[in-house]
Every structure is written in structure tokens, then in C-alpha cells.
Design a protein around this motif. Structure first.
Motif, PDB file in Angstrom:
ATOM      1  N   PHE A 131     -23.019 -26.517  21.630  1.00  0.00           N
ATOM      2  CA  PHE A 131     -22.771 -25.448  20.649  1.00  0.00           C
ATOM      3  C   PHE A 131     -23.863 -24.393  20.796  1.00  0.00           C
ATOM      4  N   MET A 132     -23.640 -23.239  20.231  1.00  0.00           N
ATOM      5  CA  MET A 132     -24.622 -22.157  20.287  1.00  0.00           C
ATOM      6  C   MET A 132     -25.184 -21.872  18.904  1.00  0.00           C
ATOM      7  N   VAL A 133     -26.483 -21.516  18.900  1.00  0.00           N
ATOM      8  CA  VAL A 133     -27.156 -21.129  17.665  1.00  0.00           C
ATOM      9  C   VAL A 133     -28.018 -19.919  17.993  1.00  0.00           C
ATOM     10  N   ARG A 134     -27.994 -18.916  17.147  1.00  0.00           N
ATOM     11  CA  ARG A 134     -28.878 -17.766  17.353  1.00  0.00           C
ATOM     12  C   ARG A 134     -30.253 -18.082  16.792  1.00  0.00           C
ATOM     13  N   ASP A 154     -32.122 -16.150  15.359  1.00  0.00           N
ATOM     14  CA  ASP A 154     -32.355 -15.429  14.107  1.00  0.00           C
ATOM     15  C   ASP A 154     -31.441 -15.895  12.962  1.00  0.00           C
ATOM     16  N   THR A 155     -30.857 -17.088  13.103  1.00  0.00           N
ATOM     17  CA  THR A 155     -30.068 -17.650  12.007  1.00  0.00           C
ATOM     18  C   THR A 155     -30.836 -18.841  11.421  1.00  0.00           C
ATOM     19  N   PRO A 156     -31.666 -18.598  10.410  1.00  0.00           N
ATOM     20  CA  PRO A 156     -32.548 -19.670   9.932  1.00  0.00           C
ATOM     21  C   PRO A 156     -31.763 -20.898   9.495  1.00  0.00           C
ATOM     22  N   GLY A 157     -32.244 -22.049   9.889  1.00  0.00           N
ATOM     23  CA  GLY A 157     -31.672 -23.297   9.405  1.00  0.00           C
ATOM     24  C   GLY A 157     -30.434 -23.774  10.137  1.00  0.00           C
ATOM     25  N   ALA A 158     -29.829 -22.935  10.982  1.00  0.00           N
ATOM     26  CA  ALA A 158     -28.553 -23.312  11.605  1.00  0.00           C
ATOM     27  C   ALA A 158     -28.707 -24.522  12.520  1.00  0.00           C
ATOM     28  N   LEU A 159     -29.817 -24.599  13.251  1.00  0.00           N
ATOM     29  CA  LEU A 159     -29.992 -25.717  14.175  1.00  0.00           C
ATOM     30  C   LEU A 159     -30.155 -27.035  13.410  1.00  0.00           C
ATOM     31  N   ALA A 160     -30.996 -27.012  12.375  1.00  0.00           N
ATOM     32  CA  ALA A 160     -31.184 -28.237  11.580  1.00  0.00           C
ATOM     33  C   ALA A 160     -29.872 -28.643  10.914  1.00  0.00           C
ATOM     34  N   ASP A 161     -29.127 -27.670  10.386  1.00  0.00           N
ATOM     35  CA  ASP A 161     -27.842 -27.973   9.745  1.00  0.00           C
ATOM     36  C   ASP A 161     -26.888 -28.620  10.754  1.00  0.00           C
ATOM     37  N   ALA A 162     -26.889 -28.086  11.979  1.00  0.00           N
ATOM     38  CA  ALA A 162     -26.009 -28.637  13.011  1.00  0.00           C
ATOM     39  C   ALA A 162     -26.395 -30.084  13.322  1.00  0.00           C
ATOM     40  N   LEU A 163     -27.680 -30.328  13.443  1.00  0.00           N
ATOM     41  CA  LEU A 163     -28.127 -31.675  13.822  1.00  0.00           C
ATOM     42  C   LEU A 163     -27.891 -32.687  12.696  1.00  0.00           C
ATOM     43  N   LEU A 164     -27.948 -32.191  11.449  1.00  0.00           N
ATOM     44  CA  LEU A 164     -27.663 -33.063  10.298  1.00  0.00           C
ATOM     45  C   LEU A 164     -26.228 -33.585  10.330  1.00  0.00           C
ATOM     46  N   ALA A 187     -15.521 -30.859  14.616  1.00  0.00           N
ATOM     47  CA  ALA A 187     -14.820 -30.103  13.569  1.00  0.00           C
ATOM     48  C   ALA A 187     -15.808 -29.545  12.546  1.00  0.00           C
ATOM     49  N   ASP A 188     -16.786 -30.384  12.154  1.00  0.00           N
ATOM     50  CA  ASP A 188     -17.787 -29.912  11.185  1.00  0.00           C
ATOM     51  C   ASP A 188     -18.742 -28.893  11.803  1.00  0.00           C
ATOM     52  N   LEU A 189     -19.110 -29.113  13.068  1.00  0.00           N
ATOM     53  CA  LEU A 189     -20.040 -28.195  13.743  1.00  0.00           C
ATOM     54  C   LEU A 189     -19.459 -26.790  13.829  1.00  0.00           C
ATOM     55  N   GLN A 190     -18.138 -26.728  13.937  1.00  0.00           N
ATOM     56  CA  GLN A 190     -17.512 -25.410  14.065  1.00  0.00           C
ATOM     57  C   GLN A 190     -17.761 -24.528  12.846  1.00  0.00           C
ATOM     58  N   GLN A 191     -18.141 -25.159  11.705  1.00  0.00           N
ATOM     59  CA  GLN A 191     -18.437 -24.383  10.492  1.00  0.00           C
ATOM     60  C   GLN A 191     -19.797 -23.688  10.563  1.00  0.00           C
ATOM     61  N   VAL A 192     -20.765 -24.284  11.296  1.00  0.00           N
ATOM     62  CA  VAL A 192     -22.141 -23.751  11.245  1.00  0.00           C
ATOM     63  C   VAL A 192     -22.653 -23.255  12.596  1.00  0.00           C
ATOM     64  N   THR A 193     -21.858 -23.431  13.651  1.00  0.00           N
ATOM     65  CA  THR A 193     -22.321 -23.000  14.979  1.00  0.00           C
ATOM     66  C   THR A 193     -21.252 -22.128  15.635  1.00  0.00           C
TER      67      THR A 193
END
Lengths: 318, 318
Positions: A232-235, A237-247, A294-300
């Protein structure tokens, strides 16, 4: 039915070739390709049933070419998925033309030139320091290429550093075996297939692998763990997106076993993450991985399921 | 007081040299070192006040040599920490010996040979395809080395692909500028110091950098974000340890901005993770990072705080 066809990173007698023989046996049709992208393209175009590519070395880390092709910035390999893995221990030998050294001879002082891949010099430093101080070294594009060159020489007393497999393929004598500094240096290969192909599957590969081991398939432990790969991709400059994805992995009961990041090639400081994960239970894993995606598609962005396969690592901790 | 001394990855006029001049100005003493490990050793031994090393390229990804030295498997650089960063946009020029081409000449057909680093060929494919099809190419160990070779030739009509900085250093004419395919290709450098040194600090570096910009320090926005680097080890066979470790960052309000993993060199499939993180608030960050490290020590091995510095990325998202 036609033979199972498998492509590997050439030339002939490379470590990838050896991995292909170990995983698929000699009854499969094994086809060298000159580059990583050619191997991926062969699977995408269904020119072959499987490809086997190096993914990670225990000493040098991830193989970036394979990561970038799996990250697939240009969507060139959208039907390629991982369906298996194979571990190959990297052993090096000192090889020379048949018969020019007496059997068991330990005096290498008449050898005037050595050939190998640049990485292999560093992997055999102790042996080279002891026996080959000051001897001319010639870099070649692969260890098996060095073995081929030595096999074709007629006048020089040269030697190559390459595998036993390359020695057998090119008909060379083995002067010394296991000359590497680290006898545990291991490369993990991934087995790739095309999801649209009816000639390949995770089960088919595992069946071939089990047959090739000459063990009945029932000898495979029932509690084998699975591995899954998701990108998946994360920018940045999107704070928290990587941690949210890994959660999300954790919330589905998936253990993260490795995380790699590569530039997405879409914009600077924009990354593709390639995450390997395992279910803690002994189930298949694929269904859970699909839920994670399916869930990752919401945040990444551009989340992609890249396959589920059986963990082949025999760990002392298991 | 003696001049501030800074080491960079040589040779002279390399991109690292250019980064050192941009970050520290010409009034600092700038000292080339032949390798990444020499630059780290110079800081560990307090032979210099700072080192500047490439860490990440926007196209090619992380610089593995720097990651491995920060991971520091042999504890050889235990007092080395990051105190700053610098972004350098990588522009390439076509360079030739002074005066052999008329000013503004666009016909390069008399050039018989080109010199550059292997990576630069790939970065200038469009320009080379248009003007230099079939012209002999000679690989060299760095772009600035190619510029030096061309500057010393007396008979050949050769050219080098290197930076404007290398052209000025070696006294070459610039025949064409910005010939790279991707004008946004940027390398991020890290600035290293020794935590035991009284001659260097994060504040001192930022003061030098601000002076060198010829802006008063008060022009630096007060709301600048920090970045922090923390390393730790996780065994592949410890389920959940990586997710637990990453959760700790979130629980302290730290955003993960990058994760890299490298083989620990302790055992196969045992990794060092290098995690960059940012506080969401505008505070200094170092105190929170110290708290993260204290918690990480409960669930990981050999956790290490590797520094806090000011984020220099000018992002469109900020």
C-alpha cells in the motif's frame, strides 16, 4: 499435459537456477531470463507457469529489484502474485578446469587469476586472505559466469569462486568447498504465478515441491504457518496513516513479520510499503488477508493483495 | 576557536561535498573521506565536528550503507547521533574542457566519449538518447571523478555528466544544464555529530545553517517540526513484537514517517528496524523520543535513540 515451466534469473547454473532445481526438480522445464523484469513479464504474459526470484538475503537484506517489481509502480504486473518461497544456503567453492590440479592438492600457488561476482569476494575474505593474497581478481557478472570462463580457458591456470551446482553444470573440479566466511548465509526466493493461469496454483507448487523432496506430501506438518504479502502507499505528509495501516493488521490477528518501503515513483517522499504478515492460527490466511486489504483501502492508497503461501523457514524458535 | 570541521563522502566536488557547502558554508573546514565507514569513524573519534552522509534518494530509496552504519551491529559508532538533515536536488550538466566548444554550441557530434557514474546514465536517458546514440561511454566511480578526468585531458574531445558544482570546481565549461529526466530527483543527507563533543550540537548546526542561508535565525518558522530516529531489533520468531513496538510510538503521540529494516548481522532473519517519527505538536520532540525508547526497551532488543533534528522538508502539504 505440457511440462510445468519455470523461469529463473540467468545465466545457467546461477543461484536462482539452483533454487529452481531444488524447488521444482529437474522434470520441470527451466528457462533462464536475463533480468528481474523479464522474469516478472514472463509470468504476467503467461509465457511460463512460475518464476522464482531472489527476495531477501540473510546478510545483505532485501533484493531491491524484486521489491520494486512487486511494488509495480506502472501496473505492468497486475496479475503476478506470490504462491511460495524457497530458502537456499549460499555455499561457495574454489573451482578449476578438470584435471589440472592433482586430487586433494592444497597448494594453490600456481593459480594466477581468480574470477567471481564482486559480492563473493567479500563473502570469502578469510579463505582469500589465507591463500590468495596479491593474486589477480577479475570481476564477472555472476559466479556461474566465472565458472563458465574458467571451464573454457585452455592456457591459463585460473580458478573461479562459484557454487557446487555451477561446478557440476560447467564440468569443473572442486578444489575447496564451503570457503565462505559465514556458512549460514541464506537467500530466500519467492515463487510467482499468474492469478489468471489455470496451470499454476499455490497447491500445485507445494505438491511439486513435496514430490521433488521425495517425501510423501503427508509428511508436511499440518500446522505449517502461512505468510501473506500486501502492499500500500502512504504519503509522508499524512500524519498517522502508517501507524493506522499497521494497526489494521493487528486488529485482524495478523503478525507483522517484515516491512519494506520503496519510493512509489509517483512523487518524491511518497512510498510503497510492502508488508509480510502471518496469522497466529493454523488456518489458510488468505481470507484474513483479504479482510485486511479491505480495511487498508480506507486509510491507504493503491492497496494490493500480493499472495499467500506456506512459510518454509525452519526456525530454531518453532 | 578553531573552524568547524565537517567530513563528507569524497572525492572533492561530489554531491556530498556540494551538500556540505550548502549546509555549512565555505567558512567551515570541509574534509573528504573515501568511504561511509570512514566518515562515521571520523565522528566517533572526534576527528571532526560533523559528518554529512546521504541517507535517502527520492527515486532510488534508502542508502543501505548509511542504514547499516546507523544500525551499528558492532557498536563501533555508539556516540554518533543525527543532529540535522539537508535536501539536495540532483541536477546533471554536460561538461567539457574550457574553450573547446563555442559558447552556446548545440551540436555535440564532435564529442567522442562520455564519462559518468553508472547511475547517472540512467538518470539522463532522454538527453543521451537524443544527442549521444552510439557514443562511447566510460563508467567512473563518481560523477565528479568524470569531471576531473575530462578537465585533465589534452587531446580527446570528451565530455562528462556531472553537477554545476563539479564544473566550477574542476574549471569546466557547461554545455548543457539540467539534462536529467526527473528534475525533482532529490537526496536527503543526514548531519551526524558525537554526543560527547562540546564543539557540536543540534542548535549549533542549525545556527550555522541559518547563517549560511544569509537569513537571520529569527526567519526560521517557530512551528518547524522535529524528526527523531530510533533503532531496535525484533526476532522474526517473536510473534507480535514488531506491531507492539510500533504501537508504542502511537501511544506517545509520535507519527511514524519511515521504517527501514536491515539484517542485524547477529543471526539470520534477525532484523534491526530504523524508525523515523515526528511529534504532532511543535515541541522539541527529544523528551518524547526518550520516553518511547524507555517503553521500547520492554518489548525489543538493543533499542537505541539516534537523535532528534529539525525537519527541513518543504512539503506542499505543510
Amino acid at each position: 499435459m505440457a511440462l510445468t515451466s519455470v523461469t529463473f534469473l540467468g545465466p545457467q547454473a546461477s543461484f536462482s537456477h539452483q533454487a529452481a532445481v531444488e524447488a521444482f526438480g529437474t522434470s520441470a522445464e527451466l528457462i533462464p531470463r536475463p533480468s528481474f523484469s523479464d522474469a516478472f513479464a514472463a509470468v504476467q504474459n503467461q509465457d511460463v507457469d512460475y518464476a522464482i526470484v531472489p527476495f531477501e538475503n540473510s546478510t545483505n537484506g532485501s533484493v531491491l529489484q524484486t521489491l520494486d517489481l512487486l511494488a509495480d509502480a506502472d501496473a505492468a504486473y497486475k496479475d503476478v502474485q506470490v504462491c511460495g518461497e524457497h530458502y537456499l544456503t549460499v555455499h561457495h567453492c574454489l573451482l578449476a578446469r578438470k584435471g589440472i590440479f592433482a586430487s586433494g592438492e592444497q597448494d594453490y600457488s600456481s593459480i594466477t587469476k581468480l574470477y567471481t561476482h564482486p559480492q563473493a569476494w567479500g563473502q570469502c575474505e578469510n579463505f582469500l586472505g589465507e591463500h590468495f593474497k596479491g593474486v589477480e581478481r577479475q570481476d564477472v557478472s555472476s559466479t556461474s559466469k566465472g565458472a563458465e570462463i574458467v571451464s573454457k580457458e585452455t592456457t591459463e591456470r585460473s580458478a573461479a569462486i562459484a557454487s557446487r551446482f555451477a561446478a557440476e553444470y560447467h564440468g569443473l573440479d572442486i578444489l575447496a568447498e564451503n570457503i565462505e566466511d559465514n556458512s549460514n548465509n541464506t537467500t530466500r526466493f519467492l515463487v510467482l504465478r499468474n492469478t489468471k493461469s489455470e496451470r499454476s496454483s499455490r497447491d500445485s507448487f507445494e505438491h511439486i515441491k513435496a514430490q521433488n523432496r521425495q517425501e510423501p506430501p503427508t509428511n508436511i506438518p499440518a500446522a505449517k504457518k502461512n505468510k501473506n504479502l500486501i502492499s500500500f502507499m502512504v504519503r509522508e505528509d499524512t500524519p498517522g496513516a502508517l501507524a493506522d495501516a499497521l494497526l489494521i493488521f493487528k486488529s485482524h490477528g495478523m503478525n507483522l513479520t517484515s516491512i519494506n518501503s520503496r519510493p512509489s515513483q509517483k512523487a518524491a517522499w511518497h512510498y510503497v510499503f510492502l508488508v509480510e504478515c502471518q496469522t497466529t492460527t493454523t488456518d489458510d490466511g488468505q481470507e484474513i488477508a483479504t479482510g485486511v486489504v479491505a480495511d487498508l483501502q480506507q486509510v491507504t492508497e493503491a492497496c494490493r493483495y500480493l499472495g499467500t503461501w506456506t512459510d518454509q523457514l525452519v526456525s530454531t524458535g518453532n
